[in-house]
Design a protein around this motif. Structure first.
Motif, PDB file in Angstrom:
ATOM      1  N   ALA A  67       2.178   0.847 -26.449  1.00 28.77           N
ATOM      2  CA  ALA A  67       2.001  -0.501 -27.001  1.00 28.77           C
ATOM      3  C   ALA A  67       1.471  -1.441 -25.938  1.00 28.77           C
ATOM      4  CB  ALA A  67       3.319  -1.022 -27.571  1.00 28.77           C
ATOM      5  N   CYS A  68       2.015  -1.344 -24.734  1.00 28.73           N
ATOM      6  CA  CYS A  68       1.560  -2.173 -23.616  1.00 28.73           C
ATOM      7  C   CYS A  68       0.164  -1.747 -23.164  1.00 28.73           C
ATOM      8  CB  CYS A  68       2.565  -2.055 -22.477  1.00 28.73           C
ATOM      9  SG  CYS A  68       2.240  -3.119 -21.061  1.00 28.73           S
ATOM     10  N   ILE A  69      -0.059  -0.443 -23.070  1.00 25.01           N
ATOM     11  CA  ILE A  69      -1.358   0.069 -22.620  1.00 25.01           C
ATOM     12  C   ILE A  69      -2.469  -0.369 -23.564  1.00 25.01           C
ATOM     13  CG2 ILE A  69      -2.706   2.182 -22.292  1.00 25.01           C
ATOM     14  CD1 ILE A  69      -0.076   3.530 -21.374  1.00 25.01           C
ATOM     15  N   ALA A  70      -2.247  -0.214 -24.866  1.00 24.27           N
ATOM     16  CA  ALA A  70      -3.287  -0.567 -25.837  1.00 24.27           C
ATOM     17  C   ALA A  70      -3.661  -2.033 -25.743  1.00 24.27           C
ATOM     18  CB  ALA A  70      -2.800  -0.228 -27.245  1.00 24.27           C
ATOM     19  N   ARG A  71      -2.684  -2.884 -25.544  1.00 26.68           N
ATOM     20  CA  ARG A  71      -2.976  -4.323 -25.488  1.00 26.68           C
ATOM     21  C   ARG A  71      -3.664  -4.710 -24.191  1.00 26.68           C
ATOM     22  NH1 ARG A  71       0.121  -2.818 -29.094  1.00 26.68           N
ATOM     23  NH2 ARG A  71       0.423  -4.011 -31.026  1.00 26.68           N
ATOM     24  N   ARG A  72      -3.384  -3.997 -23.123  1.00 25.75           N
ATOM     25  CA  ARG A  72      -4.127  -4.266 -21.880  1.00 25.75           C
ATOM     26  C   ARG A  72      -5.584  -3.827 -22.030  1.00 25.75           C
ATOM     27  NH1 ARG A  72      -5.610  -7.650 -18.410  1.00 25.75           N
ATOM     28  NH2 ARG A  72      -5.965  -6.901 -16.279  1.00 25.75           N
ATOM     29  N   LEU A  83      -7.292  -4.644 -32.342  1.00 26.60           N
ATOM     30  CA  LEU A  83      -6.247  -5.526 -32.853  1.00 26.60           C
ATOM     31  C   LEU A  83      -6.901  -6.613 -33.688  1.00 26.60           C
ATOM     32  CD1 LEU A  83      -4.165  -5.778 -29.573  1.00 26.60           C
ATOM     33  CD2 LEU A  83      -3.412  -4.684 -31.687  1.00 26.60           C
ATOM     34  N   PRO A  84      -7.177  -6.353 -34.955  1.00 27.12           N
ATOM     35  CA  PRO A  84      -7.876  -7.327 -35.793  1.00 27.12           C
ATOM     36  C   PRO A  84      -7.073  -8.620 -35.920  1.00 27.12           C
ATOM     37  CG  PRO A  84      -6.915  -5.587 -37.137  1.00 27.12           C
ATOM     38  CD  PRO A  84      -6.744  -5.159 -35.719  1.00 27.12           C
ATOM     39  N   ALA A  85      -7.702  -9.737 -35.598  1.00 24.45           N
ATOM     40  CA  ALA A  85      -6.979 -11.009 -35.559  1.00 24.45           C
ATOM     41  C   ALA A  85      -6.367 -11.362 -36.903  1.00 24.45           C
ATOM     42  CB  ALA A  85      -7.933 -12.116 -35.092  1.00 24.45           C
TER      43      ALA A  85
END
Length: 303
Positions: A67-72, A83-85
């Motif tokens: 979860a952290c890796i994908a967002r970085r 990550l569609p707004a």
């Protein structure tokens, strides 16, 4: 920017989630293959005690949990977006369901099928992380888990009817998270028939596999440790701390997963937000590094 380094191993479900995102975004990355079971002497200098795979390294910044890796990765390369707004909440809910409930349905029946070819001792290693991962527990859980997995596969089949990806026309983190349990199911020749029996799901799987492996080059673990040793953490600024928050920057904390894996990482809080925590820690092998964790799924204890 420093190279993007992924510490992983080929059969890791969660690493496959990140490998799909890297391929979709066409991000160049370096591959460091870590052992499938403990000890992991060339990973723990980076993470302290955390031993799960994958781990993302950028210089001396170490990102734990997908979860952290994908967002970085999304911050580093926003387009094409994962990550569609306009559907960020829904995507995150599907991601959490897939990473926990769906994954737990798929793992027991597949592991039972793969037992003859898995490395000796791997389930003894996993049992040290959780009693539910012992061979006896997995064999006992497999029949019910497969029945539950079939229900989840039916739901995915229904959702994919008439659309190329789970949320519409574009790949998202929801697809990445649902892909890795389906991909793991495919590792069993017998259980892969469950995918083929669902045409929309099978077409979606092929579509995501079609991203390929991306721009990847191997790197040794020793090289990755040397990069960390020669670097300083850079992703430590910012963050916001709510007035009611008991933990503050400068506090020493331990971080432990709340589901399986008793290992803890310890450090001094450098940044804190509602969603993530960053701590600094020092190791004799690599010097100072910054560890980044999501807050969801982790117990953070002030020391």
């Amino acid at each position: 920017m420093a190279e993007i380094i992924l510490h992983h191993y080929p059969l890791s479900l969660f690493a496959e989630k990140i490998r799909r995102i890297l391929a979709y975004k066409k991000i160049a990355w370096r591959s460091v293959e870590q052992p499938i079971m403990a000890p992991k002497p060339e990973l723990t200098p980076l993470t302290g005690g955390y031993r799960r795979i994958p781990v993302l390294q950028i210089g001396a910044d170490i990102y734990c949990d997908t979860a952290c890796i994908a967002r970085r990765l999304e911050q580093l390369q926003p387009e094409p977006a994962c990550l569609p707004a306009d559907q960020a909440g829904l995507a995150a809910l599907i991601e959490d369901w897939a990473d926990h409930r769906f994954m737990s349905q798929v793992v027991p029946p597949v592991v039972v099928e793969l037992l003859p070819v898995l490395p000796p001792g791997v389930l003894i290693d996993r049992a040290a992380m959780s009693p539910a991962l012992s061979e006896e527990a997995i064999r006992r859980a497999a029949p019910h888990a497969l029945g539950q997995a079939r229900l989840s596969l039916d739901r995915l089949e229904s959702q994919l009817h008439g659309r190329p990806f789970l949320l519409g026309d574009a790949f998202s983190i929801a697809d990445a998270a649902c892909f890795h349990p389906v991909w793991f199911l495919k590792q069993s020749a017998r259980l892969s028939a469950e995918i083929e029996a669902r045409p929309a799901l099978a077409a979606w799987l092929a579509r995501v596999e079609g991203f390929g492996s991306g721009d990847v080059r191997p790197m040794t673990a020793a090289e990755a440790l040397a990069i960390a040793r020669a670097s300083e953490p850079t992703d430590v600024a910012g963050g916001e701390v709510a007035a009611a928050e008991e933990i503050r920057p400068g506090d020493t904390v331990t971080i432990t997963a709340d589901d399986y894996g008793p290992e803890e990482s310890r450090g001094v809080v450098a940044r804190l937000s509602a969603a993530e925590i960053t701590v600094r820690r020092r190791d004799p092998v690599v010097g100072e590094v910054a560890l980044h964790f999501p807050r969801a799924g982790y117990r953070i204890r002030k020391q």
